[in-house]
Motif scaffolding. Structure first.
Motif, mmCIF file in Angstrom:
data_model
loop_
_atom_site.group_PDB
_atom_site.id
_atom_site.type_symbol
_atom_site.label_atom_id
_atom_site.label_comp_id
_atom_site.label_asym_id
_atom_site.label_seq_id
_atom_site.Cartn_x
_atom_site.Cartn_y
_atom_site.Cartn_z
ATOM 1 N N UNK A 21 0.802 -1.225 0.000
ATOM 2 C CA UNK A 21 0.000 0.000 0.000
ATOM 3 C C UNK A 21 0.830 1.267 0.000
ATOM 4 N N UNK A 22 2.152 1.159 0.187
ATOM 5 C CA UNK A 22 2.964 2.369 0.168
ATOM 6 C C UNK A 22 4.168 2.263 -0.770
ATOM 7 N N UNK A 23 4.236 1.227 -1.590
ATOM 8 C CA UNK A 23 5.303 1.168 -2.579
ATOM 9 C C UNK A 23 4.821 0.475 -3.850
ATOM 10 N N UNK A 24 5.410 0.930 -4.974
ATOM 11 C CA UNK A 24 5.016 0.451 -6.294
ATOM 12 C C UNK A 24 6.270 0.404 -7.164
ATOM 13 N N UNK A 25 6.458 -0.687 -7.906
ATOM 14 C CA UNK A 25 7.611 -0.846 -8.789
ATOM 15 C C UNK A 25 7.236 -0.521 -10.229
ATOM 16 N N UNK A 26 8.160 0.107 -10.930
ATOM 17 C CA UNK A 26 8.027 0.343 -12.361
ATOM 18 C C UNK A 26 9.387 0.039 -12.999
ATOM 19 N N UNK A 27 9.381 -0.824 -14.013
ATOM 20 C CA UNK A 27 10.643 -1.150 -14.675
ATOM 21 C C UNK A 27 11.187 0.052 -15.443
ATOM 22 N N UNK A 28 10.290 0.849 -16.016
ATOM 23 C CA UNK A 28 10.674 1.996 -16.827
ATOM 24 C C UNK A 28 9.860 3.219 -16.398
ATOM 25 N N UNK A 29 10.277 4.411 -16.787
ATOM 26 C CA UNK A 29 9.445 5.600 -16.530
ATOM 27 C C UNK A 29 8.084 5.451 -17.189
ATOM 28 N N UNK A 30 7.112 6.171 -16.680
ATOM 29 C CA UNK A 30 5.743 6.080 -17.184
ATOM 30 C C UNK A 30 5.674 6.476 -18.660
ATOM 31 N N UNK A 31 4.858 5.739 -19.397
ATOM 32 C CA UNK A 31 4.705 6.020 -20.831
ATOM 33 C C UNK A 31 3.932 7.309 -21.076
ATOM 34 N N UNK A 32 3.085 7.708 -20.118
ATOM 35 C CA UNK A 32 2.326 8.946 -20.279
ATOM 36 C C UNK A 32 2.139 9.597 -18.912
ATOM 37 N N UNK A 53 6.696 5.189 -1.681
ATOM 38 C CA UNK A 53 7.791 5.111 -2.638
ATOM 39 C C UNK A 53 7.305 4.615 -4.001
ATOM 40 N N UNK A 54 7.546 5.430 -5.028
ATOM 41 C CA UNK A 54 7.348 5.022 -6.412
ATOM 42 C C UNK A 54 8.742 4.694 -6.937
ATOM 43 N N UNK A 55 9.014 3.413 -7.148
ATOM 44 C CA UNK A 55 10.368 2.920 -7.402
ATOM 45 C C UNK A 55 10.513 2.605 -8.887
ATOM 46 N N UNK A 56 11.365 3.361 -9.561
ATOM 47 C CA UNK A 56 11.532 3.263 -11.011
ATOM 48 C C UNK A 56 12.861 2.603 -11.335
ATOM 49 N N UNK A 57 12.790 1.476 -12.068
ATOM 50 C CA UNK A 57 13.995 0.726 -12.412
ATOM 51 C C UNK A 57 13.989 -0.656 -11.815
ATOM 52 N N UNK A 58 12.820 -1.099 -11.345
ATOM 53 C CA UNK A 58 12.655 -2.430 -10.766
ATOM 54 C C UNK A 58 11.443 -3.092 -11.419
ATOM 55 N N UNK A 59 11.621 -4.336 -11.876
ATOM 56 C CA UNK A 59 10.557 -5.058 -12.562
ATOM 57 C C UNK A 59 9.367 -5.338 -11.644
ATOM 58 N N UNK A 60 8.223 -5.573 -12.275
ATOM 59 C CA UNK A 60 7.021 -5.998 -11.566
ATOM 60 C C UNK A 60 7.315 -7.287 -10.794
ATOM 61 N N UNK A 114 13.874 6.754 -7.027
ATOM 62 C CA UNK A 114 12.803 6.569 -6.045
ATOM 63 C C UNK A 114 12.136 7.918 -5.814
ATOM 64 N N UNK A 115 10.879 8.013 -6.205
ATOM 65 C CA UNK A 115 10.103 9.219 -5.916
ATOM 66 C C UNK A 115 9.474 9.027 -4.545
ATOM 67 N N UNK A 116 9.993 9.767 -3.552
ATOM 68 C CA UNK A 116 9.506 9.654 -2.177
ATOM 69 C C UNK A 116 8.359 10.645 -1.999
ATOM 70 N N UNK A 117 7.202 10.130 -1.641
ATOM 71 C CA UNK A 117 6.026 10.964 -1.383
ATOM 72 C C UNK A 117 5.879 11.060 0.130
ATOM 73 N N UNK A 118 6.059 12.253 0.651
ATOM 74 C CA UNK A 118 6.134 12.443 2.101
ATOM 75 C C UNK A 118 4.802 12.157 2.781
ATOM 76 N N UNK A 119 4.912 11.667 3.999
ATOM 77 C CA UNK A 119 3.726 11.406 4.820
ATOM 78 C C UNK A 119 3.317 12.720 5.486
ATOM 79 N N UNK A 120 2.520 13.483 4.780
ATOM 80 C CA UNK A 120 2.030 14.769 5.277
ATOM 81 C C UNK A 120 0.532 14.620 5.554
ATOM 82 N N UNK A 121 0.056 15.029 6.733
ATOM 83 C CA UNK A 121 -1.376 14.855 7.038
ATOM 84 C C UNK A 121 -2.251 15.851 6.287
#
Length: 375
Positions: A21-32, A53-60, A114-121
């Motif tokens: 629920x707080x991390x997602x892998x993407x092998x490549x940058x988003x296509x759009x 964490x949106x982690x770019x450079x790691x396979x599904x 790694x795009x870190x999205x801060x835990x801001x309330x």
């Protein structure tokens, strides 16, 4: 957050070979850009308490969560400025946007963003205009549950949106957690410690700070100021009539500078025990520090500065300890400042011979400034 502190977190997530629920892998940058915005919104609105964490450079995970890395000229790869500009251009409700930071890690010789999205309330985040670029996003609230994003043509369940609002207003917190959150937002308090001992929160007046009378006290750092007179008191942090916690506070330079009492660290360096004073911002005393220094973050009084170090959290503090241990030769070569030398002379004139050496504290402080400039 630094690459050094982030790397073990990301390695552990990769080793789990799953998404959450707080991390997602993407092998490549988003296509759009629509897909990117959708992922950012879903992660930002996750009910997880902590950074995402949106982690770019790691396979599904279905492909083994292998590290594939990103090339320097990878199509669609973005810098931090690119990400910030992209979010700034979107029409977020109330102008309330996720707080992000891009950190590039070198994992097994490959670059992973790694795009870190801060835990801001500040949840929920949503758009006030439809967005179309590859994916068509509406003006509903998206979120992430487990490893699944809300579909772009759907909205998060009402119960989840309600929980987001509760997090935003701190209604899901215990009184102690809520007090700590309010301390990190000093603008909301009615406080005038120049003339009053007590303070209360204007919107939530059941939350109060009550300070005791002070008594004269002495620490080596008292002599770091023009006037060595220092005073010690106790602050009670109260919800209704319940004391949630207590913290010591100090007045320095004849009551000109008000701070929480700092912690003292002892560490083996250069063949003997050395000391320094510090605050950990992840602790209650760190929240009180944020509260008291909102108008004077430099810790200065009449040109003199309190010799106290400030750390974001325990990991940040440990990183500095490791840096000190690895740079003892640099530490030995540092010449104490003139102000520290004068403070020691004042100590000696007053007949003090403390085990805590202000010259060593000054040298550690100078190395801390160098370290801060590299992190």
């Amino acid at each position: 957050m630094s690459p050094a502190s982030l790397e073990p977190i990301i390695r552990e997530l990769i080793a789990s070979k799953r998404e959450g629920d707080y991390w997602d892998f993407k092998a490549k940058p988003h296509e759009n850009k629509g897909s990117l915005l959708h992922d950012v919104l879903c992660l930002a609105n996750s009910l997880h308490k902590g950074d995402r964490y949106l982690i770019l450079g790691v396979e599904d995970p279905m492909k083994g969560a292998a590290i594939v890395g990103l090339g320097p000229t990878e199509a669609g790869r973005k810098t931090q400025s690119n990400f910030i500009d992209f979010l700034r251009d979107q029409k977020f409700a109330g102008g309330n946007r996720p707080t992000i930071k891009l950190i590039t890690l070198i994992l097994d010789g490959l670059e992973v963003d790694v795009l870190v999205i801060a835990d801001v309330p500040a949840k929920p985040y949503w758009l006030t205009e439809n967005y179309t670029d590859g994916k068509r996003l509406g003006q509903q609230v998206y979120t992430r549950v487990g490893d699944t994003n809300t579909p772009v043509d759907k909205s998060a369940d009402v119960a989840l949106v309600e929980k987001m609002w509760r997090q935003r207003f701190g209604l899901d917190l215990s009184p102690t957690e809520r007090m700590r959150q309010l301390l990190r937002e000093p603008a909301g308090w009615d406080v005038g410690f120049d003339t009053k001992r007590n303070a209360y929160h204007r919107s939530f007046p059941d939350y109060q700070i009550k300070r005791s009378a002070t008594e004269p006290f002495w620490e080596p750092y008292s002599h770091s100021f023009f006037n060595k007179n220092s005073f010690l008191g106790m602050a009670e942090f109260i919800y209704n009539s319940t004391i949630l916690f207590e913290l010591e506070y100090v007045y320095l330079d004849e009551r000109r500078l008000l701070l929480p009492a700092p912690e003292t660290e002892q560490i083996a360096l250069l063949g003997h025990e050395m000391h320094y004073y510090y605050y950990d911002l992840s602790e209650p005393a760190g929240d009180f520090f944020t509260f008291l220094t909102s108008k004077n973050p430099t810790l200065e009084s009449r040109g003199s500065t309190a010799p106290f170090l400030v750390f974001r959290d325990k990991a940040n503090h440990q990183a500095f300890r490791d840096y000190l241990s690895a740079n003892q030769i640099k530490l030995a070569d540092i010449v104490p400042s003139k102000s520290a030398q004068l403070a020691v002379q004042a100590l000696q004139r007053d007949g003090h011979s403390p085990s805590i050496d202000l010259l060593e504290i000054d040298r550690i402080g100078q190395l801390y400034s160098v370290w801060r400039g590299t992190t």
